[in-house]
Write a protein that holds these residues in place. Structure first.
Motif, PDB file in Angstrom:
ATOM      1  N   THR A 155      -7.446  -5.422   0.464  1.00  0.00           N
ATOM      2  CA  THR A 155      -6.958  -6.114   1.282  1.00  0.00           C
ATOM      3  C   THR A 155      -7.776  -6.578   2.524  1.00  0.00           C
ATOM      4  O   THR A 155      -7.851  -7.660   2.565  1.00  0.00           O
ATOM      5  N   GLY A 162       2.561  -0.681   4.330  1.00  0.00           N
ATOM      6  CA  GLY A 162       2.471   0.790   3.839  1.00  0.00           C
ATOM      7  C   GLY A 162       3.576   1.565   4.024  1.00  0.00           C
ATOM      8  O   GLY A 162       3.834   2.067   5.094  1.00  0.00           O
ATOM      9  N   ASN A 182      -2.461  -9.033   4.142  1.00  0.00           N
ATOM     10  CA  ASN A 182      -2.290  -7.973   4.927  1.00  0.00           C
ATOM     11  C   ASN A 182      -1.743  -6.635   4.079  1.00  0.00           C
ATOM     12  O   ASN A 182      -1.266  -7.164   3.093  1.00  0.00           O
ATOM     13  N   GLY A 183      -1.659  -5.515   4.464  1.00  0.00           N
ATOM     14  CA  GLY A 183      -0.967  -4.467   3.792  1.00  0.00           C
ATOM     15  C   GLY A 183       0.429  -4.055   4.370  1.00  0.00           C
ATOM     16  O   GLY A 183       0.656  -4.139   5.727  1.00  0.00           O
ATOM     17  N   ILE A 220      -3.243  -2.967   8.055  1.00  0.00           N
ATOM     18  CA  ILE A 220      -2.110  -2.409   7.048  1.00  0.00           C
ATOM     19  C   ILE A 220      -1.146  -1.862   8.049  1.00  0.00           C
ATOM     20  O   ILE A 220      -1.311  -0.961   8.827  1.00  0.00           O
ATOM     21  N   LYS A 246      -6.060  -0.749  -0.005  1.00  0.00           N
ATOM     22  CA  LYS A 246      -6.394  -0.991   1.180  1.00  0.00           C
ATOM     23  C   LYS A 246      -7.445  -1.863   1.450  1.00  0.00           C
ATOM     24  O   LYS A 246      -7.576  -3.098   2.300  1.00  0.00           O
ATOM     25  N   SER A 265      -2.725   5.442   0.890  1.00  0.00           N
ATOM     26  CA  SER A 265      -3.610   4.609   1.362  1.00  0.00           C
ATOM     27  C   SER A 265      -4.640   5.407   2.003  1.00  0.00           C
ATOM     28  O   SER A 265      -5.773   5.394   2.388  1.00  0.00           O
ATOM     29  N   CYS A 279       0.844  -1.277   0.037  1.00  0.00           N
ATOM     30  CA  CYS A 279       0.045   0.045   0.069  1.00  0.00           C
ATOM     31  C   CYS A 279       0.797   1.139  -0.012  1.00  0.00           C
ATOM     32  O   CYS A 279       2.065   1.066  -0.645  1.00  0.00           O
TER      33      CYS A 279
END
Ligand code: NAP
Ligand code: GCO
Length: 265
Positions: free
Chosen positions: A170, A188, A185-186, A250, A167, A149, A145
Motif C-alpha cells: 500500500t 485495517g 491507502n489501507g 493505513i 501494508k 498488518s 489490511c
C-alpha cells in the motif's frame, strides 16, 4: 461542510470478493455515496448469490467470475469492466482468505495459498487498473489490511505475513503513483463479525462464549466485535475527494484494539 467532498457520483468502484461480508458492506456504502458497483467472486454460484443480494438492496451491481490470483483472468476482467461499466476509479482489494494452522503444521503450499490471495492478488489487480487510472488523471486504491498488518498471534503466520506485506505494498503504490493523483491507502478492520471470523465466536457446548470471543472483548476498548457497517464511513472517506491528500496511510477501524493493553482479567 461541503458534502460534495464525500460524493462518489459518476465513479466506478470495483470491490473484489464482494458477494458478502466486508466487501459487500463496503460496496453498499460506496453505492450510497453515488458510485457504480462492480464486483467479482471466484465462482458463478457465488457471483449469482452476490447479484441477488445486491438486487435485494436495490443496487444494480455488475458481477464477474474471476479468481483474483489468476493474472490473465484479472486482466481480462479489467477489460470487460472498462467496456461494460467504464474505467475503474476506485479499487477495493478486499478478497482474502485465512488459514488458522500452527506454523510448524502448515505446509508450504498452504502458506503460499494465503500469500497468493492476500498479497499477490492485490498486486495483480492494482497493476491491472493503475494504467487506466493514470490515463484518467487519478484514482483511489483501498487495500483491506488487518490487525495482523501490525500484530501476530498463534496459527496465523501466513495471514500476518500477507497482511504485513499488504501494508507495505500500500505504501509503495502510494509512493510510486502519487504523482499521477492516485491515492493508495489501507483500511485495517479490527475483529469483525463475518463468516471469516464465525469460528472464533462459536458458542461452546455449555452455551458460554468462545474463549477467543471473550479475549477480543477484553482487548477492545469498545468491548464489542466490529460489524461490517463500522467500515462504511471510513471506506467512503478513503474512496472520496475528502482523502485526496491522504496517501500511504493505513486507517485502522478496530474499536481501539491497537491502542489498548487489554482489560485486566
Ligand atoms: P469472508 O467473509 O471470508 O469473504 C471473503 C471474500 O473473498 C469471499 O467473497 C470470498 O469468496 C472472496 N475470495 C476469496 N478468495 C478469492 C479469490 N481467489 N478470488 C476471488 N474472490 C475470493 O471475509 P471477510 O471477513 O468479509 O474479509 C474480507 C477482507 O477483510 C479479507 O481481506 C480479510 O482478510 C479482511 N479482514 C477481515 C476481518 C474480519 O474480522 N472479518 C478483519 C480484518 C480484515 P468465496 O466465498 O467464493 O471464497
Ligand atoms: C484471526 C482473525 C483476524 C481477523 C482480522 C483481524 O484469526 O486472528 O481472523 O485475523 O480476521 O484480520 O484484523
Amino acid at each position: 461542510m461541503n458534502n460534495e467532498l464525500f460524493s462518489l457520483n459518476g465513479r466506478i468502484a470495483w470491490i473484489t470478493g464482494a458477494s458478502y461480508g466486508i466487501g459487500f458492506t463496503i460496496a453498499k456504502a460506496l453505492y450510497s455515496a453515488g458510485a457504480k458497483i462492480v464486483f467479482n467472486d471466484i465462482g458463478q454460484e457465488q457471483v449469482d448469490k452476490g447479484l441477488a443480494s445486491y438486487k435485494a438492496e436495490g443496487i444494480p451491481a455488475l458481477g464477474y467470475v474471476c479468481d483474483v490470483t489468476d493474472e490473465n483472468a484479472v486482466n481480462a476482467t479489467a477489460v470487460k469492466i472498462e467496456k461494460e461499466a467504464g474505467s475503474v476509479d476506485i479499487l477495493v482489494n478486499n478478497a482474502g482468505i485465512i488459514k488458522r494452522i500452527p506454523m510448524t503444521d502448515m505446509s508450504a503450499a498452504e502458506f503460499r495459498q494465503v500469500i497468493d490471495v492476500d498479497l499477490n492478488a492485490p498486486f495483480i489487480v492494482a497493476k491491472a487498473v493503475i494504467p487506466s487510472m493514470i490515463k484518467k488523471g487519478g484514482g483511489k486504491i483501498i487495500n483491506i489490511c488487518s490487525m495482523m498488518s501490525e500484530l501476530g498471534r498463534e496459527t496465523v503466520s501466513a495471514y500476518a505475513a500477507a497482511k504485513g506485506g499488504l501494508k507495505m505494498l500500500t505504501k509503495n503504490i502510494a509512493s510510486e503513483f502519487g504523482q499521477y493523483n492516485i491515492q493508495c491507502n489501507g483500511l485495517g478492520p479490527g475483529y469483525i463479525e463475518t463468516p471469516q471470523t464465525d469460528p472464533l465466536r462459536e458458542k461452546q457446548s455449555d452455551g458460554s462464549r468462545h474463549p477467543f470471543d471473550q479475549f477480543i472483548i477484553a482487548k477492545t476498548p469498545a468491548a464489542r466485535w466490529g460489524k461490517p457497517h463500522d467500515l462504511a464511513g471510513p471506506a467512503v472517506f478513503l474512496a472520496s475527494a475528502a482523502s485526496d491528500f491522504v496517501n500511504g496511510h493505513i486507517l485502522y477501524v478496530d474499536g481501539g484494539i491497537l491502542a489498548y493493553i487489554g482489560k485486566q482479567p
